[in-house]
Scaffold this motif. Structure first.
Motif, PDB file in Angstrom:
ATOM      1  N   SER A  34      43.739 -14.109  17.041  1.00 42.67           N
ATOM      2  CA  SER A  34      44.371 -15.321  17.559  1.00 42.67           C
ATOM      3  C   SER A  34      44.011 -15.489  19.033  1.00 42.67           C
ATOM      4  O   SER A  34      43.646 -14.525  19.706  1.00 42.67           O
ATOM      5  N   ILE A  35      44.101 -16.717  19.486  1.00 44.49           N
ATOM      6  CA  ILE A  35      43.891 -17.019  20.902  1.00 44.49           C
ATOM      7  C   ILE A  35      44.981 -17.995  21.318  1.00 44.49           C
ATOM      8  O   ILE A  35      45.359 -18.879  20.542  1.00 44.49           O
ATOM      9  N   ILE A  37      45.268 -20.611  34.568  1.00 42.27           N
ATOM     10  CA  ILE A  37      44.736 -20.620  33.205  1.00 42.27           C
ATOM     11  C   ILE A  37      44.630 -19.173  32.748  1.00 42.27           C
ATOM     12  O   ILE A  37      44.034 -18.353  33.432  1.00 42.27           O
ATOM     13  N   LEU A  38      45.203 -18.856  31.607  1.00 48.51           N
ATOM     14  CA  LEU A  38      45.102 -17.513  31.065  1.00 48.51           C
ATOM     15  C   LEU A  38      44.954 -17.611  29.555  1.00 48.51           C
ATOM     16  O   LEU A  38      45.866 -18.070  28.864  1.00 48.51           O
ATOM     17  N   PHE A  39      43.772 -17.226  29.061  1.00 52.34           N
ATOM     18  CA  PHE A  39      43.529 -17.155  27.635  1.00 52.34           C
ATOM     19  C   PHE A  39      43.794 -15.728  27.191  1.00 52.34           C
ATOM     20  O   PHE A  39      43.284 -14.784  27.796  1.00 52.34           O
ATOM     21  N   VAL A  40      44.589 -15.576  26.135  1.00 50.19           N
ATOM     22  CA  VAL A  40      44.894 -14.265  25.590  1.00 50.19           C
ATOM     23  C   VAL A  40      44.347 -14.218  24.168  1.00 50.19           C
ATOM     24  O   VAL A  40      44.761 -14.995  23.302  1.00 50.19           O
ATOM     25  N   ILE A  41      43.398 -13.320  23.972  1.00 51.41           N
ATOM     26  CA  ILE A  41      42.760 -13.133  22.672  1.00 51.41           C
ATOM     27  C   ILE A  41      43.244 -11.809  22.089  1.00 51.41           C
ATOM     28  O   ILE A  41      43.264 -10.794  22.772  1.00 51.41           O
ATOM     29  N   CYS A  42      43.616 -11.834  20.826  1.00 53.80           N
ATOM     30  CA  CYS A  42      44.092 -10.651  20.123  1.00 53.80           C
ATOM     31  C   CYS A  42      43.316 -10.542  18.816  1.00 53.80           C
ATOM     32  O   CYS A  42      43.370 -11.462  17.992  1.00 53.80           O
ATOM     33  N   ILE A  43      42.572  -9.450  18.653  1.00 56.59           N
ATOM     34  CA  ILE A  43      41.783  -9.231  17.438  1.00 56.59           C
ATOM     35  C   ILE A  43      42.129  -7.860  16.874  1.00 56.59           C
ATOM     36  O   ILE A  43      42.047  -6.861  17.590  1.00 56.59           O
ATOM     37  N   PRO A  44      42.503  -7.808  15.587  1.00 62.57           N
ATOM     38  CA  PRO A  44      42.834  -6.504  14.998  1.00 62.57           C
ATOM     39  C   PRO A  44      41.604  -5.622  14.882  1.00 62.57           C
ATOM     40  O   PRO A  44      40.494  -6.091  14.657  1.00 62.57           O
ATOM     41  N   LEU A  85      36.250 -24.863  23.013  1.00 63.30           N
ATOM     42  CA  LEU A  85      37.442 -24.063  22.728  1.00 63.30           C
ATOM     43  C   LEU A  85      37.846 -24.134  21.256  1.00 63.30           C
ATOM     44  O   LEU A  85      38.412 -23.189  20.723  1.00 63.30           O
ATOM     45  N   ALA A  86      37.516 -25.246  20.588  1.00 61.15           N
ATOM     46  CA  ALA A  86      37.761 -25.333  19.145  1.00 61.15           C
ATOM     47  C   ALA A  86      36.877 -24.327  18.412  1.00 61.15           C
ATOM     48  O   ALA A  86      37.335 -23.634  17.496  1.00 61.15           O
ATOM     49  N   ILE A  87      35.631 -24.224  18.838  1.00 62.24           N
ATOM     50  CA  ILE A  87      34.708 -23.247  18.252  1.00 62.24           C
ATOM     51  C   ILE A  87      35.182 -21.832  18.555  1.00 62.24           C
ATOM     52  O   ILE A  87      35.177 -20.963  17.677  1.00 62.24           O
ATOM     53  N   THR A  88      35.609 -21.614  19.790  1.00 62.62           N
ATOM     54  CA  THR A  88      36.122 -20.295  20.175  1.00 62.62           C
ATOM     55  C   THR A  88      37.282 -19.882  19.274  1.00 62.62           C
ATOM     56  O   THR A  88      37.318 -18.758  18.768  1.00 62.62           O
ATOM     57  N   LYS A  89      38.213 -20.782  19.045  1.00 63.10           N
ATOM     58  CA  LYS A  89      39.364 -20.472  18.195  1.00 63.10           C
ATOM     59  C   LYS A  89      38.920 -20.129  16.773  1.00 63.10           C
ATOM     60  O   LYS A  89      39.412 -19.162  16.180  1.00 63.10           O
ATOM     61  N   LYS A  90      37.997 -20.895  16.225  1.00 61.53           N
ATOM     62  CA  LYS A  90      37.500 -20.620  14.860  1.00 61.53           C
ATOM     63  C   LYS A  90      36.859 -19.238  14.773  1.00 61.53           C
ATOM     64  O   LYS A  90      37.062 -18.516  13.794  1.00 61.53           O
ATOM     65  N   ILE A  91      36.078 -18.878  15.802  1.00 64.24           N
ATOM     66  CA  ILE A  91      35.419 -17.568  15.819  1.00 64.24           C
ATOM     67  C   ILE A  91      36.454 -16.442  15.861  1.00 64.24           C
ATOM     68  O   ILE A  91      36.364 -15.465  15.108  1.00 64.24           O
ATOM     69  N   ILE A  92      37.434 -16.586  16.744  1.00 62.08           N
ATOM     70  CA  ILE A  92      38.482 -15.556  16.868  1.00 62.08           C
ATOM     71  C   ILE A  92      39.252 -15.441  15.559  1.00 62.08           C
ATOM     72  O   ILE A  92      39.517 -14.335  15.074  1.00 62.08           O
ATOM     73  N   GLU A  93      39.596 -16.559  14.955  1.00 55.69           N
ATOM     74  CA  GLU A  93      40.325 -16.536  13.686  1.00 55.69           C
ATOM     75  C   GLU A  93      39.475 -15.945  12.572  1.00 55.69           C
ATOM     76  O   GLU A  93      39.997 -15.277  11.674  1.00 55.69           O
ATOM     77  N   LYS A  94      38.156 -16.172  12.597  1.00 59.16           N
ATOM     78  CA  LYS A  94      37.259 -15.581  11.593  1.00 59.16           C
ATOM     79  C   LYS A  94      37.302 -14.055  11.656  1.00 59.16           C
ATOM     80  O   LYS A  94      37.084 -13.378  10.658  1.00 59.16           O
ATOM     81  N   HIS A  95      37.609 -13.526  12.834  1.00 61.75           N
ATOM     82  CA  HIS A  95      37.735 -12.087  13.020  1.00 61.75           C
ATOM     83  C   HIS A  95      39.171 -11.608  12.787  1.00 61.75           C
ATOM     84  O   HIS A  95      39.517 -10.471  13.118  1.00 61.75           O
ATOM     85  N   GLY A  96      40.023 -12.482  12.236  1.00 67.11           N
ATOM     86  CA  GLY A  96      41.401 -12.110  11.931  1.00 67.11           C
ATOM     87  C   GLY A  96      42.319 -12.145  13.137  1.00 67.11           C
ATOM     88  O   GLY A  96      43.442 -11.653  13.073  1.00 67.11           O
ATOM     89  N   LEU A 135      42.207  -9.162  24.873  1.00 61.02           N
ATOM     90  CA  LEU A 135      41.325  -9.595  25.956  1.00 61.02           C
ATOM     91  C   LEU A 135      42.004 -10.753  26.661  1.00 61.02           C
ATOM     92  O   LEU A 135      42.362 -11.753  26.027  1.00 61.02           O
ATOM     93  N   LYS A 136      42.198 -10.587  27.964  1.00 62.12           N
ATOM     94  CA  LYS A 136      42.801 -11.645  28.767  1.00 62.12           C
ATOM     95  C   LYS A 136      41.763 -12.141  29.755  1.00 62.12           C
ATOM     96  O   LYS A 136      41.165 -11.353  30.480  1.00 62.12           O
TER      97      LYS A 136
END
Length: 114
Positions: free
Chosen positions: A93-94, A104-111, A80-91, A44-45
């Motif tokens: 990265s952001i 500004i471009l946020f790149v989220i990768c979730i397996p 954004l700290a909370i966002t990172k923790k949530i993404i990492e909880k799902h395995g 997700l970008k």
């Protein structure tokens, strides 16, 4: 293919990014969203052509209480700290990057979970 995730948490993570864009940019800032599958990951970008994030905090933007000095928001610097923790909880990265079109471009990768 089924992608399992905690709907409330992912909603909060993405909402934090959207709220930052709304609170820290001028009216009529363009927001671009792209999603696709790649190598068994959901990508997700979320990008915008807004003000951009001060380079002095770009490396620490996902740490708690980090805020831009020129911020017009009364936020706590936790979104954004909370966002990172949530993404990492799902395995996943952001990361924050920039591109030719988005300051500004946020790149989220979730397996994908099978």
């Amino acid at each position: 293919m089924i992608f399992k995730f905690d709907e409330k948490l992912i909603d909060r993570a993405i909402s934090n990014i959207f709220n930052n864009d709304l609170n820290h940019n001028e009216n009529y800032t363009s927001l671009n969203i792209e999603s696709y599958l790649k190598d068994n990951n959901v990508i997700l970008k979320i990008g915008s052509d807004g003000v951009g994030i001060d380079k002095s905090i770009s490396k620490t933007i996902f740490e708690p209480f980090v805020k831009s000095d020129n911020s017009n928001s009364s936020g706590s610097g936790l979104g954004l700290a909370i966002t990172k923790k949530i993404i990492e909880k799902h395995g996943g990265s952001i990361k924050l990057v920039s591109s030719e079109f988005e300051k500004i471009l946020f790149v989220i990768c979730i397996p994908i979970q099978f």
